[in-house]
Structure formats: C-alpha cells, structure tokens
Design an enzyme around this catalytic site. Structure first.
Site, mmCIF file in Angstrom:
data_model
loop_
_atom_site.group_PDB
_atom_site.id
_atom_site.type_symbol
_atom_site.label_atom_id
_atom_site.label_comp_id
_atom_site.label_asym_id
_atom_site.label_seq_id
_atom_site.Cartn_x
_atom_site.Cartn_y
_atom_site.Cartn_z
ATOM 1 N N ASP A 4 29.918 52.288 78.146
ATOM 2 C CA ASP A 4 31.221 51.696 77.834
ATOM 3 C C ASP A 4 32.391 52.624 78.102
ATOM 4 O O ASP A 4 33.482 52.386 77.618
ATOM 5 C CB ASP A 4 31.245 51.239 76.368
ATOM 6 C CG ASP A 4 31.282 52.421 75.409
ATOM 7 O OD1 ASP A 4 30.841 53.514 75.797
ATOM 8 O OD2 ASP A 4 31.766 52.239 74.290
ATOM 9 N N GLU A 5 32.170 53.700 78.843
ATOM 10 C CA GLU A 5 33.310 54.567 79.144
ATOM 11 C C GLU A 5 33.134 55.272 80.478
ATOM 12 O O GLU A 5 32.007 55.439 80.948
ATOM 13 C CB GLU A 5 33.532 55.606 78.036
ATOM 14 C CG GLU A 5 32.392 56.571 77.864
ATOM 15 C CD GLU A 5 32.753 57.727 76.938
ATOM 16 O OE1 GLU A 5 33.805 58.354 77.127
ATOM 17 O OE2 GLU A 5 31.969 57.977 76.021
ATOM 18 N N ASP A 59 37.860 53.215 78.086
ATOM 19 C CA ASP A 59 36.887 53.063 77.001
ATOM 20 C C ASP A 59 36.934 51.615 76.511
ATOM 21 O O ASP A 59 37.988 51.129 76.099
ATOM 22 C CB ASP A 59 37.251 54.032 75.863
ATOM 23 C CG ASP A 59 36.141 54.130 74.827
ATOM 24 O OD1 ASP A 59 34.985 53.838 75.157
ATOM 25 O OD2 ASP A 59 36.456 54.491 73.685
HETATM 26 MG MG LIG Z 1 33.995 52.426 73.386
#
Ligand SMILES: [Mg+2]
Length: 351
Positions: free
Chosen positions: A102-103, A7
C-alpha cells in the site's frame, strides 16, 4: 530529484468497506481474533477515533470500542486491489519503487521537472486512483524519499503535502524524533536522555556531540536525514518473477524413481530460496528435455501460495508423470520452477 511518497489510506479496511458497503461509517478492524491473541492489522478512520491503532491487540480494540466490527484479512483480495493501484500509477508515472502493498515512491521529476508541475502530477495520480479503484491515498512531494515519506503522513486521509526545495529542514524540524525513518527505539532513548525532543534538535547537533550520542555512521546518516538530506535513489523493482532449478544428466535417465528423486531434491532447494526471500509461489512448472533436445513443460497453479518442499515436490512429480504419459522418456534433463511469487502476508500488515 522530485519524488512522491504515496500511501493508501487505511488500505485493508478501505477495501473491506468497498466490498461490503454496510461496513462504511462503522468502526471496523481488519485483524485477528479479538477473543484470542489477534492484533489489529488496519483500523478504519471511525475506529481510530476510539483510539484504535495498528498493532494493538484486538482485545484492547474491543475494550476501547465494544461495538467495533472485526473482519479477518483477505490478502488475496488486497493484492488484487493493490495491483490495480500500481498499474494505474505506472500509467501516469512510469518509474515507481513499490515499497509495500500500500505504499511506494514515484519519480515525479522524470515526468515533470518543475516543482509546481510535479505537485500537479501528484494530484493527478491521486485523482486517477480514486476514479479507477475508488480508493483514497495520501501523498508527500519533496526532494528526497525521507521528506516525502514524512510529508505523506501529514494530511491523512486523502491529503497532499508538498515540501518545496530549500524548506526541507524547516519542515522537518518540529516533528518528534521517532517520526524520522531510521530513528529506532534505542536511538530515540539515547537522544531523549540527552535532552533532544525534535528532528530539529538532531539536525542542530555539532559533530562532537553527535559522535558521543550516536557513534559510527548511523549518527551522521540520521543527522543528514534530519536536515532533509537523503541521497537514496528509487529502487525500481527488478524482482525475479520466477526461480528454477534444473539438472542435465550425464546419461539419459528413464527410471521414474530417479527422476522423482531429482525433482524432490530441487523442490527442497526452491523451498529454501522462497523462504529466504520471504515469498510464496502459486505456480509450479516441471520442465523435461528429451534426448533429441525437444522441451516439454507442464504447469499447475494453486489458489494460495506455497513454500514447502514436500508440496512443491509432489506437484512437480505429478506434472512429470503427466508429461511422460504424453511422451515417454528417457530424459536428458528435468527441472522445476516456481512463479506467481508473492510476499508473505504477515509482512504486509502495514497501516
Ligand atoms: Mg497505508
């Protein structure tokens, strides 16, 4: 299975700080209008010390920290950084389920079957992302997605949390119920009303009590997760990179009106598909097949993604006109395709 959940830390804000060094170290919110109804997409870690959180109204963020700097999201820029991150990750760990901008989940076990090696591999991923993009990320390493996901959130920013095989249940036990993916507000309310507080409390429920509280398959699934049992495999992206429609005519067609009409109808269908998939397209391609079976294509790309039928139809028709100028019809087939597909921005307003 040994999997990592990766993350990126305060991703949108981190990108803005990289792009504009003066923003480093000051409270920063990426989001909407603080004087309107905007919400916080991402707050940097300085802003978080004032209690500012994602999904909070920007007006509230401003109340909590009057000197906070607001910037509007620049999704295209974030996508470019994201692409760089995931390309880098795949060079080290080839099998990746990208779960958001973003992950994502990394199949560490495929590269490093021993747990200690997998942990070292996760560390290497973190270092290479930092070196290549200057972005910080946090990682959780575990035997399942649910445990890895919870672990990655433990030492933010920049931390790595590894949960050894066999210690999943004891790792999860102390956390609040809502931390467990799948426990929504309704389930949490029912469990809390019955006196449960932690994931460990849920893991310890007997069948009968569980059925009474959470009937059906959901209860069993959540209790399994609470025990660290999660059979979900990685869903490696097989997303289509383009979608298209085409029509072969029973008899060759030279009438421009008719060809335009066909293209506009296809554009309507493409726009519907894009909306179903919650995507936009940056490139429109028109395809022509002549009576001798030869094929011509013409494409145009836009700075921003579109998903509306009129616009797609308009572009497809003008591409057709250009192609017919080079080589006049009649045509055996026309088609339209869209590519350069991206997600809608509002789905990506994650922490
Ligand atoms: Mg994040």
């Amino acid at each position: 299975m040994i999997v990592a959940h990766l993350d990126l830390d305060a991703f949108f804000a981190a990108v803005e700080e990289l792009e504009t060094p003066e923003l480093r170290g000051v409270p920063l919110v990426v989001g909407g209008d603080p004087h309107g109804r905007g919400v916080v997409a991402t707050a940097n870690y300085v802003a978080r010390t004032f209690g500012i959180r994602s999904a909070m109204s920007c007006a509230e963020a401003l109340r909590r920290c009057p000197e906070v700097t607001f910037v509007r999201p620049r999704m295209q820029l974030y996508r470019e950084y994201s692409r760089e991150v995931w390309t880098t990750v795949r060079e080290v760990v080839p099998t990746v389920e990208q779960a958001g901008i973003d992950e994502g989940y990394l199949d560490l076990g495929q590269v490093a079957p021993a747990f200690d090696d997998a942990r070292a591999l996760a560390d290497a991923v973190r270092a290479v992302i930092r070196a290549r993009t200057r972005l910080s990320c946090s990682l959780g390493v575990a035997s399942s997605k649910v445990v890895a996901k919870i672990a990655s959130d433990r030492r933010k920013p920049g931390g790595l949390t590894a949960v050894r095989p066999g210690s999943e249940a004891s790792f999860l036990a102390p956390f609040a119920l809502r931390v467990l993916p799948g426990v929504g507000p309704r389930a949490e309310e029912r469990l809390t009303a019955a006196g449960l507080e932690t994931i460990g409390d849920l893991a310890a429920l007997d069948d009968q009590t569980l059925r009474a509280l959470l009937p059906g398959k959901v209860g069993a699934l959540l209790r399994d997760r609470a025990r660290g049992v999660d059979p979900r495999p990685l869903e490696v992206s097989t997303e289509r990179i383009s979608i298209s429609q085409e029509e072969t005519f029973a008899r060759d067609v030279g009438d421009l009106e008719r060809l335009h009409d066909e293209l506009r109808q296809m554009a309507i269908r493409l726009a519907e598909l894009l909306r179903e998939r919650e995507q936009t397209a940056r490139t429109v391609t028109t395809k022509l097949r002549y009576p001798d079976f030869s094929i011509r294509t013409r494409s145009t790309s836009l700075p921003v993604g579109i998903d509306d039928a009129e616009r797609i139809g308009e572009l497809a028709c003008s591409l057709l006109d250009r192609a017919l100028k080079d080589r006049p019809g009649p045509l055996r087939l026309v088609g339209v395709g869209v590519s350069g597909l991206t997600e809608h921005a509002q789905l990506q307003l994650t922490v």
